[in-house]
Design an enzyme around this catalytic site. Structure first.
Site, mmCIF file in Angstrom:
data_model
loop_
_atom_site.group_PDB
_atom_site.id
_atom_site.type_symbol
_atom_site.label_atom_id
_atom_site.label_comp_id
_atom_site.label_asym_id
_atom_site.label_seq_id
_atom_site.Cartn_x
_atom_site.Cartn_y
_atom_site.Cartn_z
ATOM 1 N N LYS A 91 -4.561 3.230 -29.869
ATOM 2 C CA LYS A 91 -5.716 2.343 -29.935
ATOM 3 C C LYS A 91 -6.671 2.710 -28.804
ATOM 4 C CE LYS A 91 -7.401 -2.354 -29.300
ATOM 5 N NZ LYS A 91 -7.140 -3.701 -28.757
ATOM 6 N N GLN A 92 -7.942 2.886 -29.138
ATOM 7 C CA GLN A 92 -8.929 3.295 -28.144
ATOM 8 C C GLN A 92 -10.273 2.653 -28.437
ATOM 9 O OE1 GLN A 92 -10.121 4.027 -25.160
ATOM 10 N NE2 GLN A 92 -8.715 5.792 -25.097
#
Length: 350
Positions: free
Chosen positions: A237-238
Site C-alpha cells: 500500500k502506497q
C-alpha cells in the site's frame, strides 16, 4: 446504460488518453484472473498462504479480476477516533465498519485488533479480515510519530484473519527497528498461512521543504516499495506520487540519471508506474491509498486515483475516509464507483 466514465472531470478524462513512454507496459506483470497462478504459485509462499491470497483476490465485486478494493478503518488510532468518526458517529460502533465493507462488496476490510475482537465470531466467515498489527498513536505529548505493535500475529490468527497489515515509516529514526519487527511479523504470518500487506510510508521532517513535500516523491516512495517487497509483503500500500527527485534534491541515497530521464516523467501515471516497477515489476501488487475526505469532490478524486493506479499497472485502491465519513448509502455507492473503474475493460494499461 450510464458509464462511470460519462461524468469525469476534464482533467481526469485526459488520463485515459495518456501513453506511457517510460517503462513499457510489456515489461510489467499485469493483474488478471491468473495473477496468483502466474506469480505466487512459483514463489516460496506455502499452500496456506496461497489459499489466503485466494480469499483476498476472490471476494467481492472484483473477485477473479486480479484487482482489489479494500476498506481500511484504522484511523481511530492513527488520527484519533473523534477526528475520524466525528463526521459520521455511527462508525464508533465497530460493527458498522464491517457492514460497510460487506455492502460495499469489498475484497477485504482492514482494521484493528479491537474492532475485529468485538465482532469476529459474527463476520470472520463472511469477509476476509486484514488485521493491522501496528499503529502510530496521537495521545503522547509532545506528538511523536512511531509505529508500535498493538498485538501479536498469533492474536490476529485467532481472530480469523486472512491477512495481517503493518506500517513502516521508512526514513524515520525508528525505521530500522520497524523494519526488523515487521519482517519478523510477516515471517510468522506466512508460517501461520496468512497473507501480508505493508503500508510503505516515508516519514522524516527533512523530506518536506518549503517548495515540495517529498514524502510523496516517486523515487522515495518507489524505494520504500522495494524495501517492502524485500521483507515479505504480498501486497504494497502506497500513497499516490505527486512529484519526483527526493533523493537528488535532498542530496542523499544513490541515484542514476535514468531514474528521472527514462524511468519516469512528471505525468502521474508514469510516476506511479515507477512505484509499480519497484514492486518487482508488478509481481507484488501495488494498491494506492484513497486519501482524506474533502467533501463533494471525493468521487472524482477517487476515480482519478483509480485510473492512475490501473493504467500504471497497479492492482487497486484502499480507500477509507472517503467512504465512512459520509452517510452509509453514499459510502457504499462510492466504493462501488471505485470498483467500476477496475471492472471497465475500456480503461487499459498506458
Amino acid at each position: 446504460m450510464a458509464s462511470i466514465l460519462d461524468d469525469l472531470a476534464p482533467e481526469t478524462r485526459a488520463l485515459l488518453e495518456h501513453q506511457c513512454h517510460t517503462i513499457p507496459k510489456e515489461q510489467l506483470h499485469r493483474p488478471g484472473p491468473d495473477f496468483l497462478d502466474n506469480y505466487f504459485v512459483p514463489s516460496s509462499r506455502s499452500p496456506q498462504v496461497l489459499r489466503s491470497l485466494g480469499q483476498l483476490y476472490n471476494h467481492g465485486r472484483l473477485a477473479g479480476t486480479g484487482y482489489l478494493s479494500i476498506l481500511p478503518v484504522d484511523q481511530g488510532i492513527e488520527h484519533t477516533a473523534g477526528a475520524s468518526f466525528g463526521p459520521n458517529p455511527m462508525y464508533f460502533d465497530p460493527e458498522n465498519i464491517i457492514r460497510l465493507a460487506l455492502e460495499g462488496d469489498c475484497n477485504a476490510v482492514a482494521t484493528t485488533f479491537g474492532t475485529f475482537g468485538t465482532v469476529a465470531r459474527r463476520y470472520a466467515h463472511k469477509i476476509p479480515f486484514l488485521v493491522k498489527i501496528n499503529h502510530n498513536e496521537l495521545l503522547t505529548y509532545p506528538t511523536t510519530y512511531d509505529q508500535i505493535l498493538f498485538g501479536s500475529v498469533e492474536e490476529a490468527w485467532n481472530l480469523g484473519a486472512t491477512a495481517v497489515g503493518a506500517t513502516v515509516y521508512f526514513g524515520s529514526e525508528e525505521s530500522n527497528r520497524q523494519i526488523q519487527e515487521v519482517a519478523a511479523a510477516f515471517e510468522r504470518a506466512h508460517e501461520l498461512g496468512m497473507a501480508t500487506v505493508l503500508w510503505c510510508y516515508t516519514r522524516n521532517n527533512a523530506f518536506k521543504t518549503k517548495d515540495k513535500d517529498f514524502h510523496v516523491a516517486a523515487d522515495l516512495t518507489g524505494q520504500a516499495n522495494h524495501l517492502g517487497v524485500t521483507i515479505g509483503a504480498d501486497i504494497i500500500k502506497q500513497k499516490l506520487p505527486e512529484n519526483n527527485g527526493g533523493f537528488s534534491t535532498l542530496g542523499f541515497g544513490k541515484t542514476h540519471p535514468a531514474m528521472y530521464s527514462q524511468l519516469a516523467s512528471d505525468h502521474p501515471i508514469d510516476l506511479t508506474r515507477y512505484q509499480v516497477a519497484n514492486c518487482y515489476m508488478g509481481r507484488i501488487g501495488l494498491i494506492n491509498s484513497g486519501g482524506e475526505s474533502l467533501g463533494s469532490g471525493d468521487q472524482d478524486a477517487a476515480l482519478k486515483t483509480d485510473i492512475i493506479n490501473k493504467r500504471a499497472g497497479g492492482q487497486g485502491l484502499i480507500s477509507g475516509r472517503k467512504a465512512f465519513q459520509r452517510p452509509f448509502a453514499e459510502g457504499v455507492a462510492l466504493l462501488h464507483a471505485i470498483q467500476d473503474v477496475y471492472l471497465d475493460d475500456r480503461i487499459t494499461l498506458a
